[in-house]
Design a protein around this motif. Structure first.
Motif, short mmCIF file in Angstrom:
data_model
loop_
_atom_site.label_atom_id
_atom_site.label_comp_id
_atom_site.label_asym_id
_atom_site.label_seq_id
_atom_site.Cartn_x
_atom_site.Cartn_y
_atom_site.Cartn_z
N SER A 20 0.83 -1.21 0.00
CA SER A 20 0.00 0.00 0.00
C SER A 20 0.86 1.25 0.00
N ALA A 74 -13.12 6.51 -0.49
CA ALA A 74 -12.76 5.73 0.69
C ALA A 74 -13.97 5.43 1.57
N ARG A 79 -11.15 1.63 1.02
CA ARG A 79 -9.80 2.20 0.85
C ARG A 79 -9.13 1.63 -0.40
N ARG A 80 -9.33 0.33 -0.67
CA ARG A 80 -8.65 -0.36 -1.77
C ARG A 80 -9.02 0.22 -3.15
N LEU A 123 -4.82 8.19 1.45
CA LEU A 123 -5.29 6.82 1.60
C LEU A 123 -4.22 5.86 2.12
N TYR A 127 -4.93 3.64 5.36
CA TYR A 127 -5.07 2.19 5.18
C TYR A 127 -4.11 1.44 6.11
N GLU A 193 -9.27 -5.46 1.90
CA GLU A 193 -9.90 -4.19 2.30
C GLU A 193 -9.63 -3.94 3.78
N SER A 194 -9.69 -2.69 4.19
CA SER A 194 -9.53 -2.32 5.60
C SER A 194 -10.64 -2.96 6.45
N TRP A 197 -13.18 -0.40 7.71
CA TRP A 197 -14.16 0.02 6.72
C TRP A 197 -15.20 -1.09 6.51
#
Length: 448
Positions: A20, A74, A79-80, A123, A127, A193-194, A197
């Protein structure tokens, strides 16, 4: 949450943090490439001080737009996806800038590149903070700063070796940014993914699956409970919510730190290395060599910051950095004013870079990624990082104008005063955050 009783998959955590953080590498590329290209662009476009400042600062204007776009993506999509869009913009803009036929087109494409930089600058740290256990969060977020300085160093080296490629060398300098952009895009496809989130989006099972790869069952359960608790009673994020009384102190601290990271003046050294050393008689080859020296010192001291951020803490490093820069700028301004040898000027430039790299540079991003409550983190981060890029534009736009009016040394006296004011602010307003989970930090904010 007691971090001591949990075990973690450190190789996996570091791996996804580095992937990331490739966005940080591209941030470093676009940030540094202008320093090597400016001597060529001054001739190519017959730049005045005002246009030189605007051409350099146009990246920051794009960054502001990028932050706003990133915040929306986001929160709505995760986030991704935001990281993927950022990678695509980086790749396309690198090619477009290299093919520029005139100054207006160049500025527009540099603005577009800034959109990608702005998205990544917001981001990537967010992340990493959201997938990292508290005990190593500072180190992991600092990985983003490490990739930024790697991007700066590699770009400066490439610029140095391209300097003799003729008047179109600047086109290669920008065009080569396509290569790391593609690597970043491919890496993001592999990222999860986070989990924070996912829980906020009602996908707790997917969040548990991601957390299971990060740590033990106890860590997964404790983290899910803490995140759900922090989101209780939450509503859709809005800019109005960011300035509610309960969270306003944290937001104002974040904004002030973001602005201070730019107004402390060090990015003038990064972006206008050639101007500074030209003022003491250095030729083009020496000017570009100085950018390489700056990149190496920046890298070494960023590594030291990563080693110390979770040991010494955020606050002591920020205090030392602000006060140290204030003193070093006074000496640097005096040396430039009195036309001392370039070698001596170089020593104090490198001391200033090392001071910034071990303190204000990485710690600001760490603090921005962790001081905001879960419910408003995306929007609050947007506000802080937009403020940062607005301050960056003001800084780099005004330097050529101030340097012409006051001499190259003049602005550094101003930056010394700003750094001392920053020292007083950190001492009065910034609390230590090391070793606490994001949810514990939120609880402390609410209680105080």
């Amino acid at each position: 949450m007691s971090q001591q009783i949990h075990s973690f998959n450190n190789a996996y955590i570091v791996g996804i943090s580095f992937i990331s953080a490739l966005g940080g590498y591209l941030f470093g590329f676009d940030f540094a490439v202008i320093s090597g290209a400016l001597p060529f662009l001054r001739t190519e476009f017959a730049l005045t001080p005002v246009w030189e400042g605007f051409l350099t600062g146009s990246l920051a204007l794009g960054c502001i737009v990028g932050c706003l776009i990133a915040g929306e993506i986001a929160e709505k999509y995760g986030r991704r996806p935001g990281l993927m869009v950022s990678a695509l913009i980086f790749a396309i803009s690198s090619v477009a800038i290299a093919l520029s036929k005139g100054m207006v087109y160049f500025v527009i494409m540099r603005f577009a590149a800034g959109i990608g930089v702005g998205m990544a600058s917001m981001l990537c740290p967010m992340y990493i903070a959201e997938i990292s256990p508290a005990a190593v969060r500072g180190r992991n977020v600092a990985i983003n700063q490490l990739t930024v300085v790697l991007g700066i160093l590699v770009t400066n080296l490439v610029n140095y070796f391209l300097a003799d490629a003729g008047p179109d060398a600047w086109r290669w300098m920008f065009g080569l940014g396509t290569v790391p952009s593609v690597f970043f895009l491919l890496g993001v496809l592999w990222l999860p993914e986070s989990p924070r989130w996912l829980i906020k989006a009602g996908q707790a099972d997917k969040a548990r699956s991601v957390l299971n790869k990060i740590g033990s069952a106890g860590f997964v359960n404790d983290t899910v409970v803490a995140i759900e608790k922090s989101l209780t009673g939450g509503s859709k994020q809005s800019f109005k919510a960011v300035f509610e009384k309960s969270v306003r102190p944290a937001v104002l601290v974040g904004i002030t730190l973001a602005v201070f990271q730019q107004f402390c003046g060090i990015n003038v050294v990064f972006n206008y290395t050639s101007t500074i050393f030209e003022s003491v008689g250095s030729n083009l080859n020496q000017q570009l060599f100085e950018t390489v020296s700056i990149g190496i010192v920046n890298l070494v001291f960023t590594l030291l910051a990563m080693w110390q951020v979770d040991k010494l803490g955020r606050r002591p490093l920020m205090l030392a950095g602000a006060l140290g820069l204030s003193v070093l700028y006074l000496v640097l301004a005096y040396l430039l004013q009195n036309q001392y040898a370039a070698g001596l000027v170089s020593i104090f430039v490198l001391l200033a870079i090392s001071t910034y790299a071990i303190s204000i540079a990485p710690i600001t991003w760490v603090l921005i990624s962790e001081i905001f409550p879960n419910k408003i983190r995306g929007t609050a981060s947007t506000v802080a990082v937009v403020s940062l890029w607005g301050a960056y534009f003001v800084l780099v736009f005004t330097f050529p104008i101030l340097a012409k009016a006051l001499g190259t040394y003049g602005p550094f006296y101003l930056y010394a005063v700003i750094c001392f004011a920053g020292f007083l602010f950190v001492k009065a307003k910034v609390k230590e955050t090391k070793g606490q989970t994001l949810e514990e930090l939120e609880d402390n904010l609410i209680r105080h």
